[in-house]
Design a protein around this motif. Sequence first.
Motif, PDB file in Angstrom:
ATOM      1  N   ASP A  62     -24.825  39.017   2.183  1.00  0.00           N
ATOM      2  CA  ASP A  62     -25.603  38.262   1.205  1.00  0.00           C
ATOM      3  C   ASP A  62     -25.453  38.802  -0.210  1.00  0.00           C
ATOM      4  O   ASP A  62     -25.563  38.043  -1.180  1.00  0.00           O
ATOM      5  CB  ASP A  62     -27.084  38.265   1.593  1.00  0.00           C
ATOM      6  CG  ASP A  62     -27.362  37.464   2.866  1.00  0.00           C
ATOM      7  OD1 ASP A  62     -26.529  36.596   3.198  1.00  0.00           O
ATOM      8  OD2 ASP A  62     -28.390  37.719   3.507  1.00  0.00           O
ATOM      9  N   SER A  63     -25.208  40.111  -0.363  1.00  0.00           N
ATOM     10  CA  SER A  63     -25.188  40.725  -1.689  1.00  0.00           C
ATOM     11  C   SER A  63     -23.791  40.947  -2.253  1.00  0.00           C
ATOM     12  O   SER A  63     -23.649  41.308  -3.427  1.00  0.00           O
ATOM     13  CB  SER A  63     -25.920  42.076  -1.651  1.00  0.00           C
ATOM     14  OG  SER A  63     -25.257  42.991  -0.792  1.00  0.00           O
ATOM     15  N   ALA A  64     -22.742  40.746  -1.452  1.00  0.00           N
ATOM     16  CA  ALA A  64     -21.388  41.028  -1.914  1.00  0.00           C
ATOM     17  C   ALA A  64     -20.979  40.114  -3.071  1.00  0.00           C
ATOM     18  O   ALA A  64     -21.392  38.959  -3.148  1.00  0.00           O
ATOM     19  CB  ALA A  64     -20.407  40.874  -0.753  1.00  0.00           C
ATOM     20  N   SER A  85     -13.585  36.249  -6.159  1.00  0.00           N
ATOM     21  CA  SER A  85     -15.019  36.236  -6.393  1.00  0.00           C
ATOM     22  C   SER A  85     -15.761  35.475  -5.297  1.00  0.00           C
ATOM     23  O   SER A  85     -15.240  34.513  -4.725  1.00  0.00           O
ATOM     24  CB  SER A  85     -15.306  35.578  -7.748  1.00  0.00           C
ATOM     25  OG  SER A  85     -16.681  35.337  -7.925  1.00  0.00           O
ATOM     26  N   LEU A  86     -16.997  35.912  -5.045  1.00  0.00           N
ATOM     27  CA  LEU A  86     -17.865  35.212  -4.111  1.00  0.00           C
ATOM     28  C   LEU A  86     -18.888  34.350  -4.830  1.00  0.00           C
ATOM     29  O   LEU A  86     -19.816  33.834  -4.208  1.00  0.00           O
ATOM     30  CB  LEU A  86     -18.563  36.213  -3.190  1.00  0.00           C
ATOM     31  CG  LEU A  86     -17.628  36.961  -2.240  1.00  0.00           C
ATOM     32  CD1 LEU A  86     -18.410  37.968  -1.399  1.00  0.00           C
ATOM     33  CD2 LEU A  86     -16.863  35.997  -1.349  1.00  0.00           C
ATOM     34  N   GLU A  87     -18.732  34.171  -6.129  1.00  0.00           N
ATOM     35  CA  GLU A  87     -19.594  33.273  -6.877  1.00  0.00           C
ATOM     36  C   GLU A  87     -19.147  31.828  -6.662  1.00  0.00           C
ATOM     37  O   GLU A  87     -17.982  31.564  -6.349  1.00  0.00           O
ATOM     38  CB  GLU A  87     -19.555  33.601  -8.367  1.00  0.00           C
ATOM     39  CG  GLU A  87     -20.102  34.973  -8.711  1.00  0.00           C
ATOM     40  CD  GLU A  87     -20.051  35.241 -10.200  1.00  0.00           C
ATOM     41  OE1 GLU A  87     -19.549  34.367 -10.943  1.00  0.00           O
ATOM     42  OE2 GLU A  87     -20.498  36.314 -10.620  1.00  0.00           O
ATOM     43  N   PHE A 248     -11.546  42.147   6.654  1.00  0.00           N
ATOM     44  CA  PHE A 248     -12.254  42.119   5.376  1.00  0.00           C
ATOM     45  C   PHE A 248     -12.033  43.453   4.672  1.00  0.00           C
ATOM     46  O   PHE A 248     -12.215  44.518   5.274  1.00  0.00           O
ATOM     47  CB  PHE A 248     -13.746  41.882   5.606  1.00  0.00           C
ATOM     48  CG  PHE A 248     -14.053  40.611   6.355  1.00  0.00           C
ATOM     49  CD1 PHE A 248     -14.365  39.437   5.674  1.00  0.00           C
ATOM     50  CD2 PHE A 248     -14.016  40.581   7.741  1.00  0.00           C
ATOM     51  CE1 PHE A 248     -14.640  38.264   6.368  1.00  0.00           C
ATOM     52  CE2 PHE A 248     -14.288  39.413   8.442  1.00  0.00           C
ATOM     53  CZ  PHE A 248     -14.600  38.253   7.749  1.00  0.00           C
ATOM     54  N   ASP A 249     -11.665  43.391   3.389  1.00  0.00           N
ATOM     55  CA  ASP A 249     -11.350  44.607   2.651  1.00  0.00           C
ATOM     56  C   ASP A 249     -11.809  44.442   1.205  1.00  0.00           C
ATOM     57  O   ASP A 249     -12.142  43.331   0.774  1.00  0.00           O
ATOM     58  CB  ASP A 249      -9.844  44.853   2.701  1.00  0.00           C
ATOM     59  CG  ASP A 249      -9.477  46.302   2.449  1.00  0.00           C
ATOM     60  OD1 ASP A 249     -10.382  47.122   2.192  1.00  0.00           O
ATOM     61  OD2 ASP A 249      -8.277  46.624   2.511  1.00  0.00           O
ATOM     62  N   ASP A 250     -11.805  45.550   0.474  1.00  0.00           N
ATOM     63  CA  ASP A 250     -12.085  45.530  -0.969  1.00  0.00           C
ATOM     64  C   ASP A 250     -13.408  44.853  -1.304  1.00  0.00           C
ATOM     65  O   ASP A 250     -13.499  44.113  -2.297  1.00  0.00           O
ATOM     66  CB  ASP A 250     -10.943  44.858  -1.743  1.00  0.00           C
ATOM     67  CG  ASP A 250      -9.656  45.660  -1.683  1.00  0.00           C
ATOM     68  OD1 ASP A 250      -9.735  46.871  -1.431  1.00  0.00           O
ATOM     69  OD2 ASP A 250      -8.581  45.071  -1.887  1.00  0.00           O
ATOM     70  N   TRP A 251     -14.434  45.085  -0.478  1.00  0.00           N
ATOM     71  CA  TRP A 251     -15.746  44.533  -0.808  1.00  0.00           C
ATOM     72  C   TRP A 251     -16.152  44.988  -2.214  1.00  0.00           C
ATOM     73  O   TRP A 251     -16.160  46.182  -2.520  1.00  0.00           O
ATOM     74  CB  TRP A 251     -16.788  44.987   0.201  1.00  0.00           C
ATOM     75  CG  TRP A 251     -16.695  44.334   1.551  1.00  0.00           C
ATOM     76  CD1 TRP A 251     -16.214  44.888   2.701  1.00  0.00           C
ATOM     77  CD2 TRP A 251     -17.097  43.004   1.901  1.00  0.00           C
ATOM     78  NE1 TRP A 251     -16.297  43.998   3.744  1.00  0.00           N
ATOM     79  CE2 TRP A 251     -16.846  42.824   3.284  1.00  0.00           C
ATOM     80  CE3 TRP A 251     -17.649  41.945   1.176  1.00  0.00           C
ATOM     81  CZ2 TRP A 251     -17.118  41.640   3.963  1.00  0.00           C
ATOM     82  CZ3 TRP A 251     -17.933  40.756   1.852  1.00  0.00           C
ATOM     83  CH2 TRP A 251     -17.677  40.613   3.225  1.00  0.00           C
TER      84      TRP A 251
END
Length: 271
Positions: A62-64, A85-87, A248-251
């Motif tokens: 949720d916060s990534a 981006s996760l935006e 999944f990488d580079d959070w």
Amino acid sequence: MSAPALAVPRSAVAGPRARRRPLAVGAALCLALAGCAAPGVPAGEDPDTLGGRWTELNESLDSARSVAVTARWARPAAVVTLAGSLEADGAYRGTSTGAEGAVEAVHADGVTYLRGEGAGDALDGVDPGRWLALPGPAQDLVSPAELIAQVRAELPDTLAPEDAAVEGREVTVDGERLELFSGVRLDGAGPVDLYLDARGRLARVARSADATADATAAPSSRSGAAPTSNASPDPAGALLPRVESVDFDDWDAVPPVVAPPAADVWDRPGL
């Protein structure tokens, strides 16, 4: 391009570099000496079980703010990568590679750029090596934000008792230490194996060895450039059982994605 699609609403390289054991030791010491609950661990749940890590996992998703993803299918053999981006409408880059070739995609500043082979008629006539600019939102392409939204949707807020009781064990993946929870059912979406890092972040989802063979069948992609938004008629549980693995990488560490140089964008005649 006949590449697989990550079915997401509208719409994968090793795991993160971290160890878990110091956190587990610290949590156990806290519980033993002070009777306190470790962060992210519900009272009464063992942090070495999936139930004890579940709150951390969901909160990290949720916060990534950014992530890099690699998804692999076995039949047909194909790989999709995404990073950015996760935006909402955030910039990202991706590739889709399969038997018909590879297609690259970049989405930045409200424009989607494509180049490569295997995209059907989409890139016919485009100069080799140049990008085709498609102004507007990337309605037919999956973005990292949409992918994570799909993964989040497939992970229940509360685990079934048998999943919550699954115990983790440390494993080495591509030279990195992760925590593996095997054979998780996830309300019928599995069985899958979940790999977490020391901070409770998702590092890998992989199809368990006892999953049925037909679960590897990959849906097709409309555009070929990247997974599409409506490739699967069943959005619930559509991603996790179908892929061989999603890494999944580079959070929160993906470099900013920018548009290709103007000199590399194809000047379509007549436009």
